[in-house]
Write a protein that holds these residues in place. Structure first.
Motif, PDB file in Angstrom:
ATOM      1  N   LEU A 274       0.855  -1.173   0.000  1.00  0.00           N
ATOM      2  CA  LEU A 274       0.000   0.000   0.000  1.00  0.00           C
ATOM      3  C   LEU A 274       0.900   1.234   0.000  1.00  0.00           C
ATOM      4  CD1 LEU A 274      -2.710  -0.984   2.649  1.00  0.00           C
ATOM      5  CD2 LEU A 274      -2.825  -1.213   0.168  1.00  0.00           C
ATOM      6  N   VAL A 275       0.555   2.223  -0.833  1.00  0.00           N
ATOM      7  CA  VAL A 275       1.378   3.427  -0.962  1.00  0.00           C
ATOM      8  C   VAL A 275       0.496   4.658  -0.900  1.00  0.00           C
ATOM      9  CG1 VAL A 275       3.194   2.291  -2.292  1.00  0.00           C
ATOM     10  CG2 VAL A 275       1.264   3.348  -3.491  1.00  0.00           C
ATOM     11  N   ASN A 276       1.137   5.771  -0.605  1.00  0.00           N
ATOM     12  CA  ASN A 276       0.482   7.080  -0.596  1.00  0.00           C
ATOM     13  C   ASN A 276       0.940   7.832  -1.845  1.00  0.00           C
ATOM     14  OD1 ASN A 276      -0.461   9.683  -0.196  1.00  0.00           O
ATOM     15  ND2 ASN A 276       0.260   9.837   1.907  1.00  0.00           N
ATOM     16  N   HIS A 277       0.019   8.020  -2.782  1.00  0.00           N
ATOM     17  CA  HIS A 277       0.346   8.723  -4.032  1.00  0.00           C
ATOM     18  C   HIS A 277      -0.406  10.048  -4.067  1.00  0.00           C
ATOM     19  CE1 HIS A 277       0.013   9.629  -8.425  1.00  0.00           C
ATOM     20  NE2 HIS A 277       1.288   9.301  -8.367  1.00  0.00           N
ATOM     21  N   LYS A 278       0.297  11.102  -3.635  1.00  0.00           N
ATOM     22  CA  LYS A 278      -0.277  12.453  -3.618  1.00  0.00           C
ATOM     23  C   LYS A 278      -1.581  12.501  -2.825  1.00  0.00           C
ATOM     24  CE  LYS A 278       1.822  13.655  -8.078  1.00  0.00           C
ATOM     25  NZ  LYS A 278       1.599  14.148  -9.455  1.00  0.00           N
ATOM     26  N   GLY A 279      -1.573  11.824  -1.664  1.00  0.00           N
ATOM     27  CA  GLY A 279      -2.738  11.821  -0.785  1.00  0.00           C
ATOM     28  C   GLY A 279      -3.778  10.772  -1.115  1.00  0.00           C
ATOM     29  N   GLN A 280      -3.563   9.976  -2.153  1.00  0.00           N
ATOM     30  CA  GLN A 280      -4.494   8.914  -2.519  1.00  0.00           C
ATOM     31  C   GLN A 280      -3.916   7.558  -2.129  1.00  0.00           C
ATOM     32  OE1 GLN A 280      -4.841  10.192  -6.811  1.00  0.00           O
ATOM     33  NE2 GLN A 280      -6.991   9.745  -6.446  1.00  0.00           N
ATOM     34  N   LEU A 281      -4.811   6.660  -1.731  1.00  0.00           N
ATOM     35  CA  LEU A 281      -4.383   5.297  -1.429  1.00  0.00           C
ATOM     36  C   LEU A 281      -4.093   4.557  -2.721  1.00  0.00           C
ATOM     37  CD1 LEU A 281      -4.016   2.932   0.606  1.00  0.00           C
ATOM     38  CD2 LEU A 281      -6.419   2.380   0.189  1.00  0.00           C
ATOM     39  N   GLY A 282      -2.961   3.866  -2.763  1.00  0.00           N
ATOM     40  CA  GLY A 282      -2.612   3.072  -3.924  1.00  0.00           C
ATOM     41  C   GLY A 282      -2.090   1.713  -3.528  1.00  0.00           C
ATOM     42  N   ILE A 283      -2.150   0.779  -4.467  1.00  0.00           N
ATOM     43  CA  ILE A 283      -1.560  -0.541  -4.306  1.00  0.00           C
ATOM     44  C   ILE A 283      -0.475  -0.671  -5.364  1.00  0.00           C
ATOM     45  CG2 ILE A 283      -1.938  -3.039  -4.275  1.00  0.00           C
ATOM     46  CD1 ILE A 283      -4.862  -2.514  -3.701  1.00  0.00           C
ATOM     47  N   MET A 284       0.751  -0.882  -4.937  1.00  0.00           N
ATOM     48  CA  MET A 284       1.872  -1.024  -5.859  1.00  0.00           C
ATOM     49  C   MET A 284       2.281  -2.489  -5.929  1.00  0.00           C
ATOM     50  SD  MET A 284       3.950   0.338  -7.990  1.00  0.00           S
ATOM     51  CE  MET A 284       3.700   2.094  -7.665  1.00  0.00           C
ATOM     52  N   GLN A 285       2.386  -3.001  -7.163  1.00  0.00           N
ATOM     53  CA  GLN A 285       2.778  -4.391  -7.366  1.00  0.00           C
ATOM     54  C   GLN A 285       3.852  -4.481  -8.435  1.00  0.00           C
ATOM     55  OE1 GLN A 285      -1.357  -5.976  -8.102  1.00  0.00           O
ATOM     56  NE2 GLN A 285      -0.718  -7.441  -6.530  1.00  0.00           N
ATOM     57  N   CYS A 286       4.670  -5.524  -8.322  1.00  0.00           N
ATOM     58  CA  CYS A 286       5.725  -5.782  -9.294  1.00  0.00           C
ATOM     59  C   CYS A 286       5.328  -6.969 -10.165  1.00  0.00           C
ATOM     60  CB  CYS A 286       7.043  -6.067  -8.577  1.00  0.00           C
ATOM     61  SG  CYS A 286       8.433  -6.406  -9.689  1.00  0.00           S
ATOM     62  N   SER A 287       5.860  -6.991 -11.397  1.00  0.00           N
ATOM     63  CA  SER A 287       5.580  -8.107 -12.294  1.00  0.00           C
ATOM     64  C   SER A 287       6.106  -9.422 -11.720  1.00  0.00           C
ATOM     65  CB  SER A 287       6.206  -7.846 -13.669  1.00  0.00           C
ATOM     66  OG  SER A 287       7.602  -7.581 -13.540  1.00  0.00           O
ATOM     67  N   ASN A 288       7.176  -9.335 -10.899  1.00  0.00           N
ATOM     68  CA  ASN A 288       7.649 -10.495 -10.140  1.00  0.00           C
ATOM     69  C   ASN A 288       7.073 -10.370  -8.737  1.00  0.00           C
ATOM     70  OD1 ASN A 288       9.100 -10.785 -12.449  1.00  0.00           O
ATOM     71  ND2 ASN A 288      11.101 -10.942 -11.486  1.00  0.00           N
ATOM     72  N   PRO A 289       6.017 -11.100  -8.371  1.00  0.00           N
ATOM     73  CA  PRO A 289       5.285 -10.825  -7.137  1.00  0.00           C
ATOM     74  C   PRO A 289       6.051 -11.084  -5.848  1.00  0.00           C
ATOM     75  CG  PRO A 289       4.498 -12.850  -8.151  1.00  0.00           C
ATOM     76  CD  PRO A 289       5.425 -12.223  -9.130  1.00  0.00           C
ATOM     77  N   ASN A 290       7.059 -11.964  -5.875  1.00  0.00           N
ATOM     78  CA  ASN A 290       7.728 -12.341  -4.631  1.00  0.00           C
ATOM     79  C   ASN A 290       9.196 -11.960  -4.575  1.00  0.00           C
ATOM     80  OD1 ASN A 290       5.504 -13.615  -3.268  1.00  0.00           O
ATOM     81  ND2 ASN A 290       5.672 -15.275  -4.744  1.00  0.00           N
ATOM     82  N   ARG A 291       9.730 -11.357  -5.614  1.00  0.00           N
ATOM     83  CA  ARG A 291      11.135 -10.920  -5.591  1.00  0.00           C
ATOM     84  C   ARG A 291      11.331  -9.838  -6.644  1.00  0.00           C
ATOM     85  NH1 ARG A 291      16.411 -12.912  -4.198  1.00  0.00           N
ATOM     86  NH2 ARG A 291      18.010 -12.071  -5.596  1.00  0.00           N
ATOM     87  N   ILE A 292      11.882  -8.704  -6.203  1.00  0.00           N
ATOM     88  CA  ILE A 292      12.195  -7.611  -7.123  1.00  0.00           C
ATOM     89  C   ILE A 292      13.700  -7.570  -7.326  1.00  0.00           C
ATOM     90  CG2 ILE A 292      12.047  -5.138  -7.552  1.00  0.00           C
ATOM     91  CD1 ILE A 292       9.652  -5.020  -5.739  1.00  0.00           C
ATOM     92  N   ASP A 293      14.126  -7.746  -8.562  1.00  0.00           N
ATOM     93  CA  ASP A 293      15.545  -7.627  -8.909  1.00  0.00           C
ATOM     94  C   ASP A 293      15.620  -7.227 -10.377  1.00  0.00           C
ATOM     95  OD1 ASP A 293      14.906  -9.960 -10.279  1.00  0.00           O
ATOM     96  OD2 ASP A 293      15.967 -11.280  -8.889  1.00  0.00           O
ATOM     97  N   GLY A 294      16.763  -7.478 -11.002  1.00  0.00           N
ATOM     98  CA  GLY A 294      16.934  -7.072 -12.387  1.00  0.00           C
ATOM     99  C   GLY A 294      16.048  -7.807 -13.370  1.00  0.00           C
ATOM    100  N   HIS A 295      15.411  -8.918 -12.930  1.00  0.00           N
ATOM    101  CA  HIS A 295      14.530  -9.674 -13.817  1.00  0.00           C
ATOM    102  C   HIS A 295      13.136  -9.050 -13.921  1.00  0.00           C
ATOM    103  CE1 HIS A 295      17.389 -12.975 -14.245  1.00  0.00           C
ATOM    104  NE2 HIS A 295      17.586 -12.922 -12.938  1.00  0.00           N
ATOM    105  N   ALA A 296      12.795  -8.121 -13.047  1.00  0.00           N
ATOM    106  CA  ALA A 296      11.481  -7.483 -13.101  1.00  0.00           C
ATOM    107  C   ALA A 296      11.346  -6.676 -14.388  1.00  0.00           C
ATOM    108  CB  ALA A 296      11.277  -6.587 -11.891  1.00  0.00           C
ATOM    109  N   THR A 297      10.128  -6.601 -14.900  1.00  0.00           N
ATOM    110  CA  THR A 297       9.894  -5.895 -16.169  1.00  0.00           C
ATOM    111  C   THR A 297       8.983  -4.687 -16.023  1.00  0.00           C
ATOM    112  OG1 THR A 297       8.044  -7.377 -16.695  1.00  0.00           O
ATOM    113  CG2 THR A 297      10.240  -7.999 -17.510  1.00  0.00           C
TER     114      THR A 297
END
Length: 398
Positions: A274-297
């Protein structure tokens, strides 16, 4: 504003043994305004100048003024490390880079907090400069990393053999910090509702029961809660992960409500936040759901619209050279910088000198790396690193 009198400075003349007294009336509001522009550590030194300054800088009016100035300045990063040293919690703050380098480089300022026992196990998102910490023994404390102060939260009698999730929130109307506590037993089925309690920080700290008719459990994969404009949000689930939603706790009226997840949302993994984007609630997700590294797109940002009933979807593709920057480094989502579209990613572990954060502009699809130095004095046995965006210094005493 009250006026406390004259400021007297004693100065020694090097050409003679006589002392010259220089007296100049300094109104308290002028003194407050000047010193409120300094960093928190400098304010601590100013309090040692004389009793007059210590009195002025200890007033609640100055604490509010200092916090308002902190909120108006570029937000800092807060780092916390879990180290192999029970009781010690090293915190670090850093200012945003002031000059363009390749890459930009900033230094951290160390702060140290010493808990009664157990050290740091988990730490919640900062709220107006304060954090909620769970130590290694299961004790919960609310701490101000800048001043090193903390208060131990009372233990719930129902805590035996249960899981406990505590989140810190702030009521901007009544100007009160509150802690939301959710408890449930791992031996109970999801048909049995979790129990919820709230506590107001102050002299009389007593847990109060919050009614909730829906069986829910805090969703570990969804990360920590986040407080936006007096509303505390966190992800939850029921029916064995078949029903995922967002819990919304109103810190003023102490009521729970629920927000459905977006239709078509990617699977919730360890890197869903969950993130705060200019006062709005947001959900941030990565294309790799369980690990973010150089393989993410790519990253996907869901923003809550329409008074809390509609979600909009924004997908941002990582640039082609992303692998060259991140490689195999395991990263975590920190948040979105206040007033910008820059997603901040940090390494999971404080390894390497310097440590690099990554700013990903979600609109222009550009990544910038920022070097952070100054962790050299930390115990080498670092188990885990926490990084938080948009931290503000708060001198208010707990």
């Amino acid at each position: 504003m009250k006026y406390f009198g004259r400021l007297t400075i004693s100065r020694c003349n090097s050409k003679s043994s006589s002392s010259v007294l220089v007296s100049d009336p300094v109104p308290s509001d002028v003194l407050m305004d000047i010193i409120s522009r300094l960093p928190a550590k400098s304010v601590g030194k100013c309090r040692c100048v004389c009793k007059f300054w210590a009195l002025i800088l200890g007033l609640p009016e100055f604490e509010e003024l200092f916090l308002s100035k902190s909120l108006s300045r570029p937000r800092q990063f807060l780092f916390a490390a879990v180290i192999d040293d029970p009781g010690a919690v090293p915190f670090f703050t850093s200012q945003p880079p002031h000059q363009i380098q390749n890459p930009p480089l900033v230094w951290v300022t160390p702060h140290h907090t010493y808990l009664p026992a157990g050290g740091l196990s988990k730490i919640s998102q900062p709220v107006r400069g304060w954090v909620c910490i769970e130590d290694g023994t299961g004790m919960f404390v609310v701490c101000n990393p800048i001043t090193g102060e903390y208060v131990i939260l009372p233990t719930l009698k129902e805590k035996m053999m249960i899981w406990v999730k505590m989140s810190l929130g702030y009521d901007p109307v009544d100007k009160q910090f509150k802690v939301l506590c959710s408890t449930w037993s791992p031996f109970n089925s999801l048909s049995i509702p979790a129990e919820h309690y709230v506590l107001t920080l102050g002299e009389q700290m007593v847990w109060r029961t919050i009614e909730c008719c829906r069986p829910i459990r805090h969703l570990v994969q969804g990360g920590d809660g986040i407080c936006i404009n007096g509303l505390l949000y966190y992800m939850a689930e029921s029916n064995n992960y078949q029903d995922i939603f967002i819990v919304c706790f109103d810190t003023r009226f102490e009521k729970l409500s629920f927000i459905n997840k977006p239709d078509g949302m990617w699977p919730v993994g360890l890197e869903s936040r969950l993130v705060n984007h200019k006062g709005q609630l947001g959900i941030m997700q990565c294309s790799n759901p369980n690990r973010i590294d150089g393989h993410a797109t790519s990253f996907c940002l869901w923003l809550l619209q329409g008074g809390g009933t509609e979600w909009t979807k924004h997908i941002s593709q990582l640039p082609f050279l992303w692998w060259n920057l991140a490689g195999e480094t395991e990263l975590g989502i920190v948040g979105i910088r206040a007033g910008t579209c820059e997603l901040v990613l940090s390494p999971r572990f404080l390894s390497g000198r310097p440590i690099y954060l990554f700013y990903f502009d979600l609109e222009r699809n550009i990544v910038t790396s920022v070097g952070i130095q100054g962790f050299e004095g930390v115990n080498s046995n670092i188990l885990l690193a926490y990084c938080f965006v948009d931290y503000v210094e708060n001198l208010k005493l707990i």
